[in-house]
Write an enzyme that holds these catalytic residues in place. Sequence first.
Site, PDB file in Angstrom:
ATOM      1  CG  ASP A  18     -52.319  29.073 -51.116  1.00  0.00           C
ATOM      2  OD1 ASP A  18     -52.167  27.874 -51.426  1.00  0.00           O
ATOM      3  OD2 ASP A  18     -51.766  30.007 -51.734  1.00  0.00           O
ATOM      4  CG  HIS A  35     -53.170  18.534 -49.752  1.00  0.00           C
ATOM      5  ND1 HIS A  35     -53.297  19.899 -49.893  1.00  0.00           N
ATOM      6  CD2 HIS A  35     -52.457  18.120 -50.843  1.00  0.00           C
ATOM      7  CE1 HIS A  35     -52.687  20.285 -51.002  1.00  0.00           C
ATOM      8  NE2 HIS A  35     -52.156  19.229 -51.596  1.00  0.00           N
ATOM      9  CG  LEU A 129     -71.245  27.932 -40.641  1.00  0.00           C
ATOM     10  CD1 LEU A 129     -70.844  29.392 -40.789  1.00  0.00           C
ATOM     11  CD2 LEU A 129     -70.020  27.104 -40.224  1.00  0.00           C
ATOM     12  CB  SER A 194     -56.045  31.760 -56.852  1.00  0.00           C
ATOM     13  OG  SER A 194     -54.747  32.177 -56.498  1.00  0.00           O
TER      14      SER A 194
HETATM   15  C1  IPE Z   1     -56.087  28.537 -54.591  1.00  0.00           C
HETATM   16  O1  IPE Z   1     -54.845  28.131 -54.225  1.00  0.00           O
HETATM   17  C2  IPE Z   1     -57.010  27.360 -54.718  1.00  0.00           C
HETATM   18  C3  IPE Z   1     -57.421  26.716 -53.469  1.00  0.00           C
HETATM   19  C4  IPE Z   1     -57.081  27.145 -52.280  1.00  0.00           C
HETATM   20  C5  IPE Z   1     -58.255  25.561 -53.596  1.00  0.00           C
HETATM   21  P1  IPE Z   1     -53.704  27.762 -55.291  1.00  0.00           P
HETATM   22  O2  IPE Z   1     -52.524  27.356 -54.520  1.00  0.00           O
HETATM   23  O3  IPE Z   1     -54.245  26.792 -56.272  1.00  0.00           O
HETATM   24  O4  IPE Z   1     -53.483  29.146 -56.029  1.00  0.00           O
HETATM   25  P2  IPE Z   1     -52.198  29.713 -56.779  1.00  0.00           P
HETATM   26  O5  IPE Z   1     -51.711  28.626 -57.701  1.00  0.00           O
HETATM   27  O6  IPE Z   1     -51.193  30.052 -55.740  1.00  0.00           O
HETATM   28  O7  IPE Z   1     -52.680  30.927 -57.495  1.00  0.00           O
HETATM   29  C1  IPE Z   2     -53.983  24.783 -50.682  1.00  0.00           C
HETATM   30  O1  IPE Z   2     -52.644  24.497 -50.428  1.00  0.00           O
HETATM   31  C2  IPE Z   2     -54.815  23.557 -50.943  1.00  0.00           C
HETATM   32  C3  IPE Z   2     -55.237  23.366 -52.343  1.00  0.00           C
HETATM   33  C4  IPE Z   2     -55.018  24.196 -53.314  1.00  0.00           C
HETATM   34  C5  IPE Z   2     -55.973  22.148 -52.653  1.00  0.00           C
HETATM   35  P1  IPE Z   2     -51.576  24.339 -51.593  1.00  0.00           P
HETATM   36  O2  IPE Z   2     -51.539  22.916 -52.016  1.00  0.00           O
HETATM   37  O3  IPE Z   2     -51.852  25.297 -52.691  1.00  0.00           O
HETATM   38  O4  IPE Z   2     -50.240  24.718 -50.822  1.00  0.00           O
HETATM   39  P2  IPE Z   2     -49.029  25.550 -51.392  1.00  0.00           P
HETATM   40  O5  IPE Z   2     -49.567  26.853 -51.921  1.00  0.00           O
HETATM   41  O6  IPE Z   2     -48.381  24.733 -52.461  1.00  0.00           O
HETATM   42  O7  IPE Z   2     -48.144  25.761 -50.205  1.00  0.00           O
HETATM   43 MG    MG Z   3     -51.205  27.162 -53.090  1.00  0.00          MG
END
Ligand code: IPE
Ligand code: IPE
Ligand code: MG
Length: 240
Positions: A18, A35, A129, A194
């Site tokens: 995240d 990303h 792995l 999540s």
């Molecule tokens: C969890 O992260 C999903 C992934 C890392 C793919 P999110 O950013 O979507 O989760 P929330 O919204 O903070 O719960």
């Molecule tokens: C995680 O990073 C990647 C995905 C959920 C695809 P985020 O896009 O959730 O990044 P933040 O949480 O908004 O910083």
């Molecule tokens: Mg996020």
Amino acid sequence: MALDSNMVIPAHVALILDGNGRWAKKRGLPRTFGHKEGCVTVEKTVEIAARMGIKYLTVYGFSTENWKRSEEEVGALMQLFRYYMVRLLKIASANNVRVKMIGDRRRFAQDIIDGINRLEEETKDNTGLTFVIAVNYGGRDEIRRAAAKLAEDVKAGKVEAEDITESVFASYLDTADIPYPDLLIRTSGELRLSNYLLWQLAYSEIYITDCLWPDFNRDELIKAIVQFNQRDRRFGGVKA
Ligand code: IPE
Ligand code: IPE
Ligand code: MG
């Protein structure tokens, strides 16, 4: 930072990667840059984990809830999948990595589905792995799909309701042939699951770091493993 040779390497590490968006925002860049950088970190982490002797690495790439994001962001993530699936095939072959996807792939465009199938097929005999990617994955959705498949088998007389043990149920999950995670790492500091691996994480050790995913590296992984080694895993029992 070095890994102590006495340290236990967790067999299965699950990751909630995240913070890509926040990483980009801090730099005044659009979220999609985060990303892209996050994908580079995933590639590096696969190589690091493979060299450390981790047997299973499961990363949360895209949740069933992530479709709620803007069309632009979802579209950019799909383009990144396309690009990195091709790169991953090379990295997996070079590092003896077996790739597996969990989640409901049917919602993706056909070329992405074909790419996923190809990745799994071409790496299935690799013995290092196992790199598991959760895409269009939600723990609740996985449990729902497992329950629906099991109900079909009960209806067809293949399984008796009274024979449904935990291991029978688990064999209907996407992770049927994967052991449960020993360690869950979440980057970017949020204290929640999540909708990740709800069944499988029941007794995993949880490590949360404020490090944003694109900044994650070998030292951060070692810090998590050091903490994991300090934990007392009791699984509901009592240690003498
Ligand atoms: C969890 O992260 C999903 C992934 C890392 C793919 P999110 O950013 O979507 O989760 P929330 O919204 O903070 O719960
Ligand atoms: C995680 O990073 C990647 C995905 C959920 C695809 P985020 O896009 O959730 O990044 P933040 O949480 O908004 O910083
Ligand atoms: Mg996020």
